[in-house]
Design a protein around this motif. Structure first.
Motif, short mmCIF file in Angstrom:
data_model
loop_
_atom_site.label_atom_id
_atom_site.label_comp_id
_atom_site.label_asym_id
_atom_site.label_seq_id
_atom_site.Cartn_x
_atom_site.Cartn_y
_atom_site.Cartn_z
N ARG A 1 18.52 21.42 4.13
CA ARG A 1 17.75 21.12 3.00
C ARG A 1 16.31 21.76 3.41
O ARG A 1 15.68 21.80 2.57
CB ARG A 1 16.79 19.73 3.29
N ASP B 1 14.42 20.10 -4.29
CA ASP B 1 14.33 18.76 -3.34
C ASP B 1 12.99 17.89 -3.92
O ASP B 1 12.26 17.23 -3.62
CB ASP B 1 13.89 19.14 -2.05
N ARG B 2 11.68 19.30 -5.23
CA ARG B 2 10.96 19.29 -5.67
C ARG B 2 10.77 17.50 -6.72
O ARG B 2 11.99 17.74 -7.63
CB ARG B 2 10.41 19.88 -6.22
N ARG B 3 10.41 16.86 -7.07
CA ARG B 3 10.36 15.25 -7.79
C ARG B 3 9.73 16.03 -9.44
O ARG B 3 9.10 16.46 -9.29
CB ARG B 3 9.62 14.55 -7.44
N HIS C 1 17.13 9.16 -2.14
CA HIS C 1 16.26 8.60 -1.55
C HIS C 1 15.02 9.44 -2.50
O HIS C 1 13.87 8.95 -1.99
CB HIS C 1 16.18 9.63 0.05
N ASP C 2 15.42 9.99 -3.36
CA ASP C 2 14.14 11.10 -4.01
C ASP C 2 14.34 10.79 -5.55
O ASP C 2 13.19 11.20 -6.08
CB ASP C 2 13.99 12.64 -3.33
N SER C 3 14.77 9.66 -5.50
CA SER C 3 14.60 9.11 -6.71
C SER C 3 14.05 7.38 -7.65
O SER C 3 14.51 6.64 -6.69
CB SER C 3 15.61 9.95 -7.70
N HIS C 4 13.69 7.44 -8.23
CA HIS C 4 13.41 6.05 -8.49
C HIS C 4 13.59 6.03 -10.55
O HIS C 4 13.05 7.28 -10.87
CB HIS C 4 12.26 5.65 -7.96
N TYR D 1 11.61 9.48 -11.87
CA TYR D 1 11.50 10.77 -11.32
C TYR D 1 12.98 11.24 -10.70
O TYR D 1 13.59 10.03 -9.78
CB TYR D 1 10.45 11.20 -10.40
N THR E 1 15.46 14.91 -8.26
CA THR E 1 15.13 15.99 -7.40
C THR E 1 16.17 16.26 -7.96
O THR E 1 17.79 15.78 -8.56
CB THR E 1 15.15 15.38 -5.78
N ASP F 1 19.68 14.97 -5.95
CA ASP F 1 19.91 14.10 -6.29
C ASP F 1 20.75 13.72 -7.35
O ASP F 1 21.66 12.50 -7.32
CB ASP F 1 18.63 12.93 -6.75
#
Length: 390
Positions: free
Chosen positions: A23, A60-62, A163-166, A180, A182, A185
């Motif tokens: 990562r 890994d950037r949102r 883990h980096d999404s919503h 958001y 990545t 994701d």
């Protein structure tokens, strides 16, 4: 527990030194970059059969996914259909609120108050013409409310390890930054959709047009019909998000998954999407390393009715190796051991670290070749004595 490492020797496989986390690595410059790469702020290209990252930039950037959000809405529907909690032939009625809120807002199926639409038609409208109204109608009708459906979306994201999404909406319409993702994701989501629901994916994705209520509309997918083996998945655009695309193609048993995002124009996004996918197939060749069920190593067991256990992958190991060089492939089994019993053949007990010259290393889960129960007192004494002589 001590970190154990076992080097696996197969053909041109050699010992490796400890590597950085995959990562944390960006693209190794020794592998040529895809054409159009400089035009894409966020990009990821992975071989989903092997788990390899072939190219990445800001993975890994949102960012705001816009209509790519609808892939999660579709995935949730696929999961519910699989669980028999939702059926494609079920008819849902469009509420007055959904019709008023989404009448001709962005991409649409032109739904109106009181329209009765099957889940199958709604899903085709979402996957082929990116229907905002279709997404809202499905969420409200199948989830009992949009809020409940969005909760299902976020629950699915957690279970998939996104883990980096919503998600704040079922269709990705601008919502003040609540939604958001990545690139990494999104690749996880696309991979789960294809591997868990292959028949549903083939039924709903990769169609060039969709006709509903006498109106025929075209799909904006930039690679299906242009790139050999391409069959989806979803474009996205809002003024805030820019242009993006989650896409996939399969050739010769290899399936690649691509994300491009934050692009300035539809034309640049489409050119980059085609370029990335063609580059992925042309620049890397497939190499079979292990067949399904092959034991790649073994691990010591603690407090079990066996002293050790074989380790296997969940499927075959087929790697994408750069065509332009005689790249060395290095494999290493890594686990915290001895492994504590009891465990089953479905438990992930170790990792296979894969390292290829010029590419980021990555990990694949390993599973025991047999279940091991907790040992009785006599077995534990014997195992303890045996351990003294290892």
């Amino acid at each position: 527990m001590k970190r154990q490492m076992i080097t696996v020797m197969v053909g041109l496989l050699f010992a490796v030194t400890p590597a950085q986390s995959p990562r944390a690595l960006e693209q190794d410059r020794s592998v040529p970059q895809p054409p159009q790469a400089q035009a894409v702020p966020i990009a990821l290209l992975v071989d989903i059969g092997s788990g390899q990252v072939l190219f990445q930039r800001e993975a890994d950037r949102r960012f705001m996914p816009a209509s790519i959000t609808k892939v999660m809405t579709t995935f949730v529907a696929f999961e519910l259909i699989e669980q028999e909690r939702l059926h494609p032939e079920t008819v849902l009625q469009v509420s007055e609120r959904t019709a008023q809120d989404w009448r001709r807002i962005g991409s649409t199926m032109f739904l109106d108050t009181g329209d009765r639409v099957t889940v199958d038609d709604l899903l085709h409208g979402i996957t082929t013409v990116s229907a905002n109204d279709g997404s809202a109608a499905l969420a409200e009708g199948a989830g009992r409310s949009v809020a409940s459906w969005v909760a299902l979306m976020n629950g699915a994201a957690v279970k998939l390890g996104m883990h980096d999404s919503h998600f704040g909406t079922p269709n990705g319409w601008t919502d003040g930054g609540q939604t958001y993702v990545t690139a990494r994701d999104l690749a996880t989501l696309g991979t789960a959709m294809i591997t868990r629901h292959p028949s549903k994916f083939r039924h709903f994705y990769g169609k060039r047009e969709f006709t509903y209520n006498g109106i025929t509309q075209s799909n904006h997918d930039p690679i299906t019909g242009r790139v050999a083996g391409a069959d989806g998945i979803k474009t996205g655009f809002t003024n805030d998000a820019g242009y993006g695309f989650l896409g996939t193609a399969q050739r010769g048993g290899r399936r690649l998954m691509m994300v491009v995002a934050g692009v300035d124009s539809a034309r640049a996004r489409d050119q980059a999407a085609v370029s990335f996918m063609e580059w992925g197939f042309a620049s890397f060749g497939g190499r079979r390393i292990f067949p399904t069920g092959h034991i790649v190593g073994s691990a010591r067991v603690q407090d079990g009715n066996a002293a050790d256990v074989g380790l296997r992958l969940g499927g075959p190991l087929n790697l994408s190796v750069p065509q332009s060089s005689q790249a060395n492939v290095r494999l290493r089994v890594v686990y915290d051991g001895p492994i504590q019993a009891p465990f089953t053949t479905r438990d992930e007990v170790a990792d296979l670290e894969v390292s290829i010259d010029g590419m980021p290393p990555y990990l694949l889960p390993l599973y025991p070749d047999r279940a091991v129960a907790r040992a009785n007192p006599a077995w534990r004494v014997l195992n303890g004595l045996a351990g003294m002589f290892r």
